[in-house]
Design a protein around this motif. Structure first.
Motif, PDB file in Angstrom:
ATOM      1  N   UNK A 232       0.852  -1.198   0.000  1.00  0.00           N
ATOM      2  CA  UNK A 232       0.000   0.000   0.000  1.00  0.00           C
ATOM      3  C   UNK A 232       0.880   1.238   0.000  1.00  0.00           C
ATOM      4  N   UNK A 233       0.243   2.401  -0.046  1.00  0.00           N
ATOM      5  CA  UNK A 233       0.984   3.658   0.062  1.00  0.00           C
ATOM      6  C   UNK A 233       1.711   3.700   1.406  1.00  0.00           C
ATOM      7  N   UNK A 234       2.989   4.065   1.380  1.00  0.00           N
ATOM      8  CA  UNK A 234       3.818   4.044   2.581  1.00  0.00           C
ATOM      9  C   UNK A 234       4.161   5.467   3.008  1.00  0.00           C
ATOM     10  N   UNK A 235       3.887   5.767   4.275  1.00  0.00           N
ATOM     11  CA  UNK A 235       4.213   7.073   4.847  1.00  0.00           C
ATOM     12  C   UNK A 235       5.191   6.862   5.994  1.00  0.00           C
ATOM     13  N   UNK A 236       6.282   7.596   5.967  1.00  0.00           N
ATOM     14  CA  UNK A 236       7.297   7.492   7.024  1.00  0.00           C
ATOM     15  C   UNK A 236       7.148   8.658   7.993  1.00  0.00           C
ATOM     16  N   UNK A 237       7.171   8.356   9.299  1.00  0.00           N
ATOM     17  CA  UNK A 237       7.118   9.388  10.330  1.00  0.00           C
ATOM     18  C   UNK A 237       8.210   9.111  11.351  1.00  0.00           C
ATOM     19  N   UNK A 238       8.434  10.081  12.218  1.00  0.00           N
ATOM     20  CA  UNK A 238       9.366   9.896  13.330  1.00  0.00           C
ATOM     21  C   UNK A 238       8.609  10.115  14.635  1.00  0.00           C
ATOM     22  N   UNK A 239       9.227   9.726  15.720  1.00  0.00           N
ATOM     23  CA  UNK A 239       8.589   9.897  17.024  1.00  0.00           C
ATOM     24  C   UNK A 239       8.473  11.373  17.357  1.00  0.00           C
ATOM     25  N   UNK A 240       7.293  11.785  17.769  1.00  0.00           N
ATOM     26  CA  UNK A 240       7.057  13.181  18.120  1.00  0.00           C
ATOM     27  C   UNK A 240       7.699  13.468  19.468  1.00  0.00           C
ATOM     28  N   UNK A 241       8.514  14.522  19.514  1.00  0.00           N
ATOM     29  CA  UNK A 241       9.204  14.889  20.747  1.00  0.00           C
ATOM     30  C   UNK A 241       8.410  15.968  21.482  1.00  0.00           C
ATOM     31  N   UNK A 242       8.746  16.140  22.764  1.00  0.00           N
ATOM     32  CA  UNK A 242       8.135  17.211  23.552  1.00  0.00           C
ATOM     33  C   UNK A 242       8.487  18.565  22.937  1.00  0.00           C
TER      34      UNK A 242
END
Length: 373
Positions: free
Chosen positions: A363-373
């Protein structure tokens, strides 16, 4: 003197990280979001914009754009005070609170309507009575978001049959929102089998899967049943761990370490409240966490496949417009949104040393990173 020592339970340091997405141009973003609604606002309508007492950052900018957008459609915007006991629960007190926040007719160019008269509209399963401002009645449609709001509105409109078009209900059947003439909406129900397909695509040698969820969450009932059926059909064992508080969820996650090769959690709000801490436990143990929403993934879980919530919002607005202009005859009990967007946390993938390139074939792939404070 005799000193008595009480044994302390085993403790661990945890850190909770809250998602804090940032928007640089508030007015531009608000104008873009209002474009979803403005095609459905007709000249001559009165459109209520709720204003509260919580001191939301940039609320004046957002309200200014919303008021301009409504007026640009030839409609009349009004600002409805929406608060509980703040301001003493009186019309004068509500006005004083909104004045202190700069929410005034002079500033925003729309009348501010305060109201201290409410109407009981329903009761929660726990016996708490829900109330609605009298000034908010007479609307053309109601759009509640999430299960409790939807079930309350369905009960409240039994007599007047105002159209209720809910948004983002994972299991309308389990929530008893089907078969009601004036109720429909959009469902973000999971494609559980697809998420488990992802799990096995990444690791075909999985022997035991952890099922982490709250047994008090209606959203979890169907996907957990589907997960068990799927795993049974594949001959894969599963370990269930549940909890109804953050502490219980963290204990449940810790109990899976060393016993499972992957963990599945549906769109479970109780687990979501502890998502960052759960991610730390599982990531440190090298266990990929597959979840029911991308909010888990930005908090540190490994991957999910879910709906596009911008599209879900637009679809809900379209249904509301249809219900107001054409009536609800022929409308379905609910409309399930297609998934097809796989979201992967690349920070977590690096910690797990996981190859997620196999997902790009699915499927369509979206890359994210961990959201920081």
């Amino acid at each position: 003197m005799t000193e008595t020592r009480c044994p302390l339970p085993k403790m661990a340091r945890i850190r909770q990280t809250f998602a804090r997405p940032r928007i640089d141009d508030i007015a531009a973003e608000m104008r873009e979001q209002m474009q979803v609604l403005t095609p459905r606002i007709r000249p001559g309508m009165t459109v209520g914009l709720t204003v509260g007492s919580r001191g939301i950052q940039n609320i004046l900018t957002m309200l200014e754009v919303a008021v301009q957008a409504v007026r640009g459609c030839g409609a009349s915007p009004v600002l409805l005070a929406a608060m509980g006991s703040h301001g003493g629960g009186t019309r004068r007190g509500q006005k004083d609170v909104l004045d202190s926040l700069g929410i005034t007719e002079e500033r925003l160019g729309a009348p501010v309507i305060t109201c201290d008269v409410t109407r009981a509209i329903g009761e929660t399963p726990g016996g708490l009575v829900a109330y609605m401002l009298e000034s908010a009645f007479g609307v053309d449609a109601i759009i509640p978001i999430a299960t409790l709001a939807a079930t309350t509105m369905a009960t409240a409109t039994e007599d007047n049959q105002i159209p209720v078009i809910y948004a983002a209900i994972s299991d309308p059947g389990e929530a008893q929102l089907t078969g009601i003439a004036n109720v429909t909406g959009t469902s973000d129900a999971l494609n559980t089998a697809f998420i488990l397909d992802m799990m096995l695509k990444a690791n075909p040698d999985i022997e035991t899967v952890g099922l982490l969820y709250s047994n008090s969450e209606a959203n979890s009932v169907t996907p957990i049943r589907e997960a068990k059926e799927y795993l049974d059909s594949k001959g894969i064992a599963y370990l269930e761990k549940t909890g109804n508080t953050t502490d219980e969820i963290l204990t449940a996650a810790s109990a899976m370490v060393g016993r499972v090769q992957a963990v599945f959690t549906p769109t479970d709000n109780v687990v979501m409240a502890a998502a960052s801490a759960v991610a730390e436990i599982l990531n440190e143990a090298g266990i990929p966490h597959y979840t029911g929403a991308d909010s888990f993934v930005t908090a540190g879980a490994f991957a999910t496949c879910g709906v596009n919530y911008t599209e879900l919002g637009a679809r809900t607005a379209t249904l509301a417009y249809q219900a107001m202009t054409q009536g609800m005859d022929g409308m379905e009990d609910y409309y399930r949104m297609d998934g097809g967007i796989i979201t992967v946390n690349t920070d977590t993938a690096a910690v797990l040393k996981a190859d997620y390139s196999v997902f790009a074939q699915m499927a369509q792939l979206v890359e994210v990173t961990t959201t920081k404070d």
